[in-house]
Write a protein that holds these residues in place. Sequence first.
Motif, PDB file in Angstrom:
ATOM      1  N   THR A 103       0.841  -1.186   0.000  1.00  0.00           N
ATOM      2  CA  THR A 103       0.000   0.000   0.000  1.00  0.00           C
ATOM      3  C   THR A 103       0.877   1.238   0.000  1.00  0.00           C
ATOM      4  O   THR A 103       1.952   1.264   0.596  1.00  0.00           O
ATOM      5  N   VAL A 104       0.418   2.269  -0.697  1.00  0.00           N
ATOM      6  CA  VAL A 104       1.130   3.537  -0.710  1.00  0.00           C
ATOM      7  C   VAL A 104       1.019   4.207   0.655  1.00  0.00           C
ATOM      8  O   VAL A 104       2.020   4.657   1.195  1.00  0.00           O
ATOM      9  N   PRO A 105      -0.156   4.262   1.278  1.00  0.00           N
ATOM     10  CA  PRO A 105      -0.160   4.858   2.615  1.00  0.00           C
ATOM     11  C   PRO A 105       0.502   3.913   3.612  1.00  0.00           C
ATOM     12  O   PRO A 105       0.444   2.697   3.486  1.00  0.00           O
ATOM     13  N   SER A 106       1.146   4.522   4.604  1.00  0.00           N
ATOM     14  CA  SER A 106       1.732   3.783   5.710  1.00  0.00           C
ATOM     15  C   SER A 106       0.820   3.967   6.911  1.00  0.00           C
ATOM     16  O   SER A 106       0.222   5.028   7.092  1.00  0.00           O
ATOM     17  N   PHE A 107       0.712   2.948   7.742  1.00  0.00           N
ATOM     18  CA  PHE A 107      -0.159   2.990   8.902  1.00  0.00           C
ATOM     19  C   PHE A 107       0.691   2.975  10.165  1.00  0.00           C
ATOM     20  O   PHE A 107       1.686   2.256  10.241  1.00  0.00           O
ATOM     21  N   ALA A 108       0.315   3.767  11.166  1.00  0.00           N
ATOM     22  CA  ALA A 108       1.057   3.821  12.424  1.00  0.00           C
ATOM     23  C   ALA A 108       0.905   2.507  13.178  1.00  0.00           C
ATOM     24  O   ALA A 108      -0.191   1.954  13.253  1.00  0.00           O
ATOM     25  N   ALA A 109       2.002   2.027  13.744  1.00  0.00           N
ATOM     26  CA  ALA A 109       1.975   0.772  14.497  1.00  0.00           C
ATOM     27  C   ALA A 109       1.732   1.063  15.976  1.00  0.00           C
ATOM     28  O   ALA A 109       2.565   0.828  16.828  1.00  0.00           O
ATOM     29  N   THR A 110       0.576   1.637  16.270  1.00  0.00           N
ATOM     30  CA  THR A 110       0.212   1.906  17.656  1.00  0.00           C
ATOM     31  C   THR A 110      -0.173   0.596  18.328  1.00  0.00           C
ATOM     32  O   THR A 110      -0.333  -0.422  17.664  1.00  0.00           O
ATOM     33  N   ASN A 111      -0.339   0.637  19.612  1.00  0.00           N
ATOM     34  CA  ASN A 111      -0.687  -0.577  20.351  1.00  0.00           C
ATOM     35  C   ASN A 111      -2.190  -0.839  20.289  1.00  0.00           C
ATOM     36  O   ASN A 111      -2.822  -1.156  21.282  1.00  0.00           O
ATOM     37  N   VAL A 112      -2.753  -0.682  19.123  1.00  0.00           N
ATOM     38  CA  VAL A 112      -4.176  -0.923  18.883  1.00  0.00           C
ATOM     39  C   VAL A 112      -4.281  -2.028  17.837  1.00  0.00           C
ATOM     40  O   VAL A 112      -3.610  -1.965  16.807  1.00  0.00           O
ATOM     41  N   PRO A 113      -5.090  -3.036  18.072  1.00  0.00           N
ATOM     42  CA  PRO A 113      -5.243  -4.091  17.057  1.00  0.00           C
ATOM     43  C   PRO A 113      -5.891  -3.545  15.783  1.00  0.00           C
ATOM     44  O   PRO A 113      -6.637  -2.572  15.811  1.00  0.00           O
ATOM     45  N   PHE A 114      -5.591  -4.195  14.686  1.00  0.00           N
ATOM     46  CA  PHE A 114      -6.193  -3.887  13.394  1.00  0.00           C
ATOM     47  C   PHE A 114      -6.901  -5.133  12.887  1.00  0.00           C
ATOM     48  O   PHE A 114      -6.510  -6.254  13.202  1.00  0.00           O
ATOM     49  N   THR A 115      -7.922  -4.922  12.073  1.00  0.00           N
ATOM     50  CA  THR A 115      -8.601  -6.020  11.404  1.00  0.00           C
ATOM     51  C   THR A 115      -8.411  -5.856   9.902  1.00  0.00           C
ATOM     52  O   THR A 115      -8.725  -4.812   9.344  1.00  0.00           O
ATOM     53  N   LEU A 116      -7.859  -6.905   9.282  1.00  0.00           N
ATOM     54  CA  LEU A 116      -7.688  -6.960   7.833  1.00  0.00           C
ATOM     55  C   LEU A 116      -8.756  -7.903   7.294  1.00  0.00           C
ATOM     56  O   LEU A 116      -8.888  -9.030   7.765  1.00  0.00           O
ATOM     57  N   LYS A 117      -9.509  -7.427   6.319  1.00  0.00           N
ATOM     58  CA  LYS A 117     -10.546  -8.247   5.691  1.00  0.00           C
ATOM     59  C   LYS A 117     -10.334  -8.196   4.189  1.00  0.00           C
ATOM     60  O   LYS A 117     -10.062  -7.124   3.634  1.00  0.00           O
ATOM     61  N   PHE A 118     -10.439  -9.341   3.522  1.00  0.00           N
ATOM     62  CA  PHE A 118     -10.254  -9.373   2.077  1.00  0.00           C
ATOM     63  C   PHE A 118     -10.894 -10.632   1.505  1.00  0.00           C
ATOM     64  O   PHE A 118     -11.192 -11.583   2.224  1.00  0.00           O
ATOM     65  N   ASP A 119     -11.080 -10.609   0.191  1.00  0.00           N
ATOM     66  CA  ASP A 119     -11.561 -11.778  -0.544  1.00  0.00           C
ATOM     67  C   ASP A 119     -10.382 -12.357  -1.312  1.00  0.00           C
ATOM     68  O   ASP A 119      -9.549 -11.620  -1.840  1.00  0.00           O
ATOM     69  N   TYR A 120     -10.324 -13.690  -1.367  1.00  0.00           N
ATOM     70  CA  TYR A 120      -9.239 -14.378  -2.054  1.00  0.00           C
ATOM     71  C   TYR A 120      -9.799 -15.499  -2.919  1.00  0.00           C
ATOM     72  O   TYR A 120     -10.725 -16.199  -2.518  1.00  0.00           O
ATOM     73  N   LEU A 121      -9.185 -15.670  -4.089  1.00  0.00           N
ATOM     74  CA  LEU A 121      -9.528 -16.750  -5.006  1.00  0.00           C
ATOM     75  C   LEU A 121      -8.235 -17.374  -5.515  1.00  0.00           C
ATOM     76  O   LEU A 121      -7.366 -16.674  -6.028  1.00  0.00           O
ATOM     77  N   GLY A 122      -8.093 -18.683  -5.339  1.00  0.00           N
ATOM     78  CA  GLY A 122      -6.997 -19.436  -5.938  1.00  0.00           C
ATOM     79  C   GLY A 122      -7.591 -20.290  -7.045  1.00  0.00           C
ATOM     80  O   GLY A 122      -8.474 -21.109  -6.806  1.00  0.00           O
ATOM     81  N   LEU A 123      -7.155 -20.061  -8.270  1.00  0.00           N
ATOM     82  CA  LEU A 123      -7.765 -20.700  -9.422  1.00  0.00           C
ATOM     83  C   LEU A 123      -6.687 -21.367 -10.274  1.00  0.00           C
ATOM     84  O   LEU A 123      -5.755 -20.713 -10.737  1.00  0.00           O
TER      85      LEU A 123
END
Length: 190
Positions: free
Chosen positions: A49-69
């Motif tokens: 990703t072009v933006p950088s995210f601060a690594a604060t002591n707060v959890p993050f949730t990553l959600k995505f769709d994936y397809l292996g074909l």
Amino acid sequence: NDDFESGLGKWQPKTGIAMEGTIVADPINSGRGNVLTFTALNQAGSIFTVPSFAATNVPFTLKFDYLGLSRQGSRGGDFGGFAGVGIAAGDPCNCWLAGTQEGYAGAFGTVTHLIDNGQWGTYTITFNPASQNALGTGFRLMLEDFSGSEGVPGDAYFDNISLNAVPEPSTYALLLGGLAGLGFLARRRP
């Protein structure tokens, strides 16, 4: 957040390589529109990703769709899709969160297993970037089609990526307290 309908403007290649991410139409025509795939196999991250995210002591949730074909040349059931986080400058720390190799251990422990079954799957992963010292200056999301897989370029697809900080319980308590106070005031009105 990215659904890849507007190109790859939110992504950049790993330092020292050409852009390996490419936008294509959903290969199984499930109504998704455009999705991300790769023109080459790589390791240690391919696009970030072009933006950088601060690594604060707060959890993050990553959600995505994936397809292996499976595509011509793919072998077995490990097509190489990987998702993780890396440092904000330079190469990543290989902090993988999800991948197609079952039992793969990353910096956060065993990664979420991505299933290569020819169908889109939705994955949600919560992690705390501050638990990894290498991410202390911030992090970026990273994706790849792994060169150590049984796949070929273009058999791993991603779509509908979102990253959100998880509010701390005190934030929810404050919100609920405020709503309760508003409800009490509304009830007391003549």
